[in-house]
Design an enzyme around this catalytic site. Structure first.
Site, PDB file in Angstrom:
ATOM      1  N   ALA A 185       0.822  -1.216   0.000  1.00  0.00           N
ATOM      2  CA  ALA A 185       0.000   0.000   0.000  1.00  0.00           C
ATOM      3  C   ALA A 185       0.856   1.266   0.000  1.00  0.00           C
ATOM      4  O   ALA A 185       0.335   2.375  -0.004  1.00  0.00           O
ATOM      5  CB  ALA A 185      -0.949  -0.003   1.196  1.00  0.00           C
ATOM      6  N   GLY A 186       2.184   1.096   0.029  1.00  0.00           N
ATOM      7  CA  GLY A 186       3.058   2.273   0.038  1.00  0.00           C
ATOM      8  C   GLY A 186       3.033   2.993   1.374  1.00  0.00           C
ATOM      9  O   GLY A 186       3.200   4.206   1.447  1.00  0.00           O
ATOM     10  N   ASP A 241      10.613   8.383   5.557  1.00  0.00           N
ATOM     11  CA  ASP A 241       9.835   7.273   6.111  1.00  0.00           C
ATOM     12  C   ASP A 241      10.373   6.834   7.478  1.00  0.00           C
ATOM     13  O   ASP A 241       9.612   6.620   8.424  1.00  0.00           O
ATOM     14  CB  ASP A 241       9.854   6.073   5.150  1.00  0.00           C
ATOM     15  CG  ASP A 241       9.403   6.451   3.752  1.00  0.00           C
ATOM     16  OD1 ASP A 241       8.796   7.529   3.592  1.00  0.00           O
ATOM     17  OD2 ASP A 241       9.672   5.682   2.814  1.00  0.00           O
TER      18      ASP A 241
HETATM   19  C1  GLA Z   1       9.603   6.883  -0.755  1.00  0.00           C
HETATM   20  C2  GLA Z   1      10.967   7.113  -0.098  1.00  0.00           C
HETATM   21  C3  GLA Z   1      10.981   8.423   0.681  1.00  0.00           C
HETATM   22  C4  GLA Z   1      10.479   9.583  -0.175  1.00  0.00           C
HETATM   23  C5  GLA Z   1       9.163   9.229  -0.870  1.00  0.00           C
HETATM   24  C6  GLA Z   1       8.720  10.277  -1.845  1.00  0.00           C
HETATM   25  O1  GLA Z   1       8.631   6.669   0.216  1.00  0.00           O
HETATM   26  O2  GLA Z   1      11.273   6.048   0.767  1.00  0.00           O
HETATM   27  O3  GLA Z   1      12.277   8.679   1.170  1.00  0.00           O
HETATM   28  O4  GLA Z   1      11.453   9.980  -1.100  1.00  0.00           O
HETATM   29  O5  GLA Z   1       9.260   8.001  -1.573  1.00  0.00           O
HETATM   30  O6  GLA Z   1       8.388  11.462  -1.191  1.00  0.00           O
END
Ligand code: GLA
Length: 369
Positions: A113-114, A162
């Site tokens: 799901a990101g 993240d």
């Molecule tokens: C992913 C990466 C983060 C960030 C996002 C885009 O989740 O892990 O570090 O770059 O993409 O904002």
């Protein structure tokens, strides 16, 4: 707790410590972290729990309640494959400060799901090891360690967002982070008192080249910054002048990153002024920029965002790296049903797999349980 029971069943004794670390959604500030810019994520109520007891013989034993079979035993870091690399990567980055461990992992971050289940895993394990070995790492140092494991061991060139969200967030708050200075501030995010809710729309779709595209975007930004003579796109102050010096993809990427940083600051300003209902327009603008300038959206994300707004959301955008994963929508509570119906109908009409809807309330960052 079921993780303690699983640990005991596998290793014959209780774990010495248990830590939980959450996944995240990003409210705004996408693809800005590796450009030394600003981000505003918050932790989600799902995460990873790690139960650990140190060993002294260098052996790593690793069990996941989400994987089939018993514990995997590794005599060295090189033996790790698949999901275990996120865990072993953290141990590897700690070098001889840690000599092996018995580990059990339990997680409930919706997969694919990101929502950063990998950062949650790294931060849970790093926090537990920090505690067990009295390493004295701050939450930000734990986040950096997790990022390093992912960059250098797993091989994904992610930014710091993240892991920082997982390590530092507070319940009921978003985390405003300057990815250059690493200074951060928690910002109250009380949507319910404004009659609003944040809805996660998991598209259930994932682009198989997402990793390669991510690295490509990063390289394009670095190349643009070099041409502009700045150390990162964060430093661009005169956008029209900068755009004159660039062409094609690099020009569009720069346009996104520079404007997105301003959107983060504007959104923080609105939140601090108590104008929560007004942030929707910035979410919409962020999505258009990610779709048209940064080109990391997908048909599923675009349809989710359009249908959510059509159904009455005050704003919506893709969240995270893109190419699938999830969108978020800011929705008046009394329109939650309508928004979900609108998105579900639009998906059915296009023959997409049905999306999943998850309520997102800002949860607490890594903590001992
Ligand atoms: C992913 C990466 C983060 C960030 C996002 C885009 O989740 O892990 O570090 O770059 O993409 O904002």
């Amino acid at each position: 707790m079921r993780i303690v029971e699983a640990f005991r069943a596998a290793y014959g004794a209780s774990p010495e410590t248990v830590w939980h670390a959450p996944g995240r959604v990003n409210l705004i500030g996408e693809h800005t972290d590796y450009n030394d810019g600003f981000v505003l994520p918050f932790a989600v109520p799902w995460g990873v729990t790690a139960a650990i007891t140190p060993r002294t013989d260098g052996t790593i034993r690793l069990l996941s309640l989400q994987a089939d079979g018993g514990p995997v035993t590794m005599a060295s870091h090189d033996e790790s494959t698949g999901w275990t690399r996120y865990v072993v990567g953290v141990l590897a980055m700690l070098g001889d400060r840690v000599s092996g461990a018995d580990i059990a992992i339990d997680g409930d971050v919706p997969q694919g799901a990101g929502l950063s289940s990998s950062a949650a895993l790294e931060v849970a394990v790093a926090s537990a090891l920090n505690d067990l070995h009295d390493l004295g790492l701050t939450p930000m140092e734990i986040a950096l360690l997790g990022q390093k494991a992912e960059n250098d061991f797993v091989g994904m060139p992610c930014g710091i967002m993240d892991q920082a969200a997982s390590a530092l967030c507070e319940e009921g708050h978003a985390l405003f982070l300057d990815c250059r200075s690493l200074a951060s501030r928690t910002i109250p995010l009380d949507l319910a008192s404004h009659g609003l809710a944040m809805l996660i729309i998991d598209t259930q779709a994932h682009h198989e080249h997402a990793g390669g595209e991510y690295a490509k975007r990063r390289a394009e930004c670095e190349s643009a910054a070099r041409k502009l003579g700045v150390s990162a796109l964060r430093d661009v102050t005169d956008l029209p002048a900068a755009l004159e010096l660039l062409q094609g993809d690099e020009r569009r990427r720069t346009m996104h990153v520079v404007t997105e940083n301003h959107r983060v600051e504007a959104l923080v300003g609105l939140l601090r002024a108590g104008a929560v209902t007004e942030i929707g327009a910035l979410l919409n603008a962020s999505h258009l920029s990610l779709r048209d300038q940064y080109e990391v959206s997908s048909p599923e994300l675009d349809v989710a965002v359009e249908a959510a707004v059509k159904g009455g959301a005050r704003g919506a955008r893709m969240t995270g790296g893109g190419f699938g994963g999830s969108a978020i929508a800011l929705v008046p509570v009394d329109r939650l049903d309508r928004v979900q119906e609108s998105v579900a109908a639009a998906y059915a009409e296009r023959g997409f797999q049905a999306p999943r809807f998850l309520p997102a309330t800002p949860a607490r960052g890594a903590h001992r349980v």
